[in-house]
Design a protein around this motif. Structure first.
Motif, mmCIF file in Angstrom:
data_model
loop_
_atom_site.group_PDB
_atom_site.id
_atom_site.type_symbol
_atom_site.label_atom_id
_atom_site.label_comp_id
_atom_site.label_asym_id
_atom_site.label_seq_id
_atom_site.Cartn_x
_atom_site.Cartn_y
_atom_site.Cartn_z
ATOM 1 N N GLY A 9 0.782 -1.230 0.000
ATOM 2 C CA GLY A 9 0.000 0.000 0.000
ATOM 3 C C GLY A 9 0.815 1.282 0.000
ATOM 4 N N THR A 64 -10.384 0.692 0.166
ATOM 5 C CA THR A 64 -10.686 1.697 1.194
ATOM 6 C C THR A 64 -11.968 2.494 0.948
ATOM 7 O OG1 THR A 64 -9.302 3.299 0.026
ATOM 8 C CG2 THR A 64 -8.247 2.026 1.770
ATOM 9 N N SER A 155 -7.603 7.250 11.571
ATOM 10 C CA SER A 155 -8.948 7.718 11.212
ATOM 11 C C SER A 155 -8.866 9.045 10.464
ATOM 12 C CB SER A 155 -9.802 7.877 12.467
ATOM 13 O OG SER A 155 -9.261 8.871 13.287
#
Ligand SMILES: NC(=O)c1ccc[n+]([C@@H]2O[C@H](COP(=O)([O-])OP(=O)(O)OC[C@H]3O[C@@H](n4cnc5c(N)ncnc54)[C@H](OP(=O)(O)O)[C@@H]3O)[C@@H](O)[C@H]2O)c1
Length: 290
Positions: A9, A64, A155
């Motif tokens: 990633g 995602t 987050s």
């Protein structure tokens, strides 16, 4: 001597910035579709992990897009969200186990359902979206394996401008500039996290063998509406902000939890300090104008 790190990633929004910031001390090797490896392909994953000198696999790759993941729910284990987020993670765990490597897994606030004000690491996840569920399955697979592991929940990550995939801050900036107005959800509380701080926090976990679950999140939580107002102020923008409820804004899309306030006291004890949203935004503004 740079420390070799095999990572998935690294071509993503978070990964590119992490690799850029930490490249003085770490030699990153990317496992991605761009480098010819699909993490859902067990054989390729086994090969690249067994050939690597890295003692750690940093696992950021995921599907995602929350709404696109929700569309995959009907496909169950055949869908891309399950294949990438669960099967891909299983492949990494199994190869890490066979080769005695440690795994650092990047997870999400979406493992929680948003009914509590201030989640700690030992609160039990109860995801309400398919994205959150598949990411939680990844956490579960890892924490019940015999592999040495760290789960880092992040987050609402934001950073300097990344054209390939704009973060929520730059999407709001664009809309205020182009449309002159924006709808902002009043009943969705978020904990925005500056990706430069994620990189610094991650370097601590890459250098030290600290296992367990940690919230690597920003130091303030606020509603999406308040976040939009703060962005407008810090970036000296004008434009109308129209408050809206989740039930209307996300109608026919994946369910969004009410309160995704995550506490970061546990990483604080490791000496990791995370910016609050205003501090992070001010730094991004400076970085964007360079
Ligand atoms: N963005 C958020 O709002 C958010 C919030 C909380 C947590 N997170 C977590 O943070 C991590 C990074 O998120 P991000 O926003 O940086 O992701 P992103 O920009 O969407 O990038 C996804 C990455 O995953 C890779 N990938 C996808 N499918 C793959 C496959 N089958 N095989 C190999 N690589 C694959 C992509 O590589 P290619 O370039 O090869 O496609 C890309 O590098 C994820 O684990 C995510 O769950 C993100």
């Amino acid at each position: 001597m740079k420390i070799p790190i095999l990572a998935t990633g690294l071509s993503g929004m978070v990964g590119t910035r992490v690799a850029e910031i930490l490249s003085d001390n770490f030699e990153f090797e990317d496992i991605s579709l761009a480098t010819g490896i699909d993490i859902t392909d067990k054989k390729s994953v086994d090969r690249v992990i067994s050939e690597s000198e890295s003692k750690i696999i940093l696992h950021l790759a995921a599907k995602t897009d929350v709404d696109s993941c929700e569309d995959d729910k009907i496909l169950g284990e055949e869908g891309a969200a399950w294949q990438i987020n669960v099967v891909g993670t299983e492949n990494i765990i199994e190869a890490a186990k066979a080769n005695g490597k440690r795994v650092i897994y990047i997870s999400t606030d979406f493992v929680f359902n948003g009914t509590k004000d201030g989640y700690q690491e030992d609160d039990k996840p109860n995801p309400v979206s398919w994205y959150g569920y598949t990411k939680y399955q990844g956490e579960e697979r890892l924490s019940t394996s015999d592999v040495s592991f760290t789960v880092l929940r992040i987050s609402y990550p934001y950073r300097n401008l990344f054209e390939q995939k704009k973060d929520f801050v730059h999407r709001i900036i664009d809309q205020l500039k182009i449309d002159g107005k924006i709808m902002a959800v009043r009943d969705h509380i978020i904990t925005p996290t500056f990706i430069d701080d994620i990189a610094f926090g991650l370097s601590v976990f890459l250098k030290r063998n600290i296992s367990g679950i940690y919230h690597l999140v920003g130091s303030s939580s606020l509603s999406a509406e308040a976040a939009t107002r703060l962005i407008r102020t810090v970036f000296n923008l004008s434009g109308e902000i129209n408050p809206i409820d989740r039930s209307v804004y996300f109608k026919d899309r994946a369910f969004r939890p009410f309160n995704l306030t995550l506490r970061n006291d546990k990483i604080g004890k490791l000496g990791i300090r995370m910016s609050n949203f205003k501090e992070g935004l001010k730094t991004v503004k400076t970085q964007d104008s360079l």
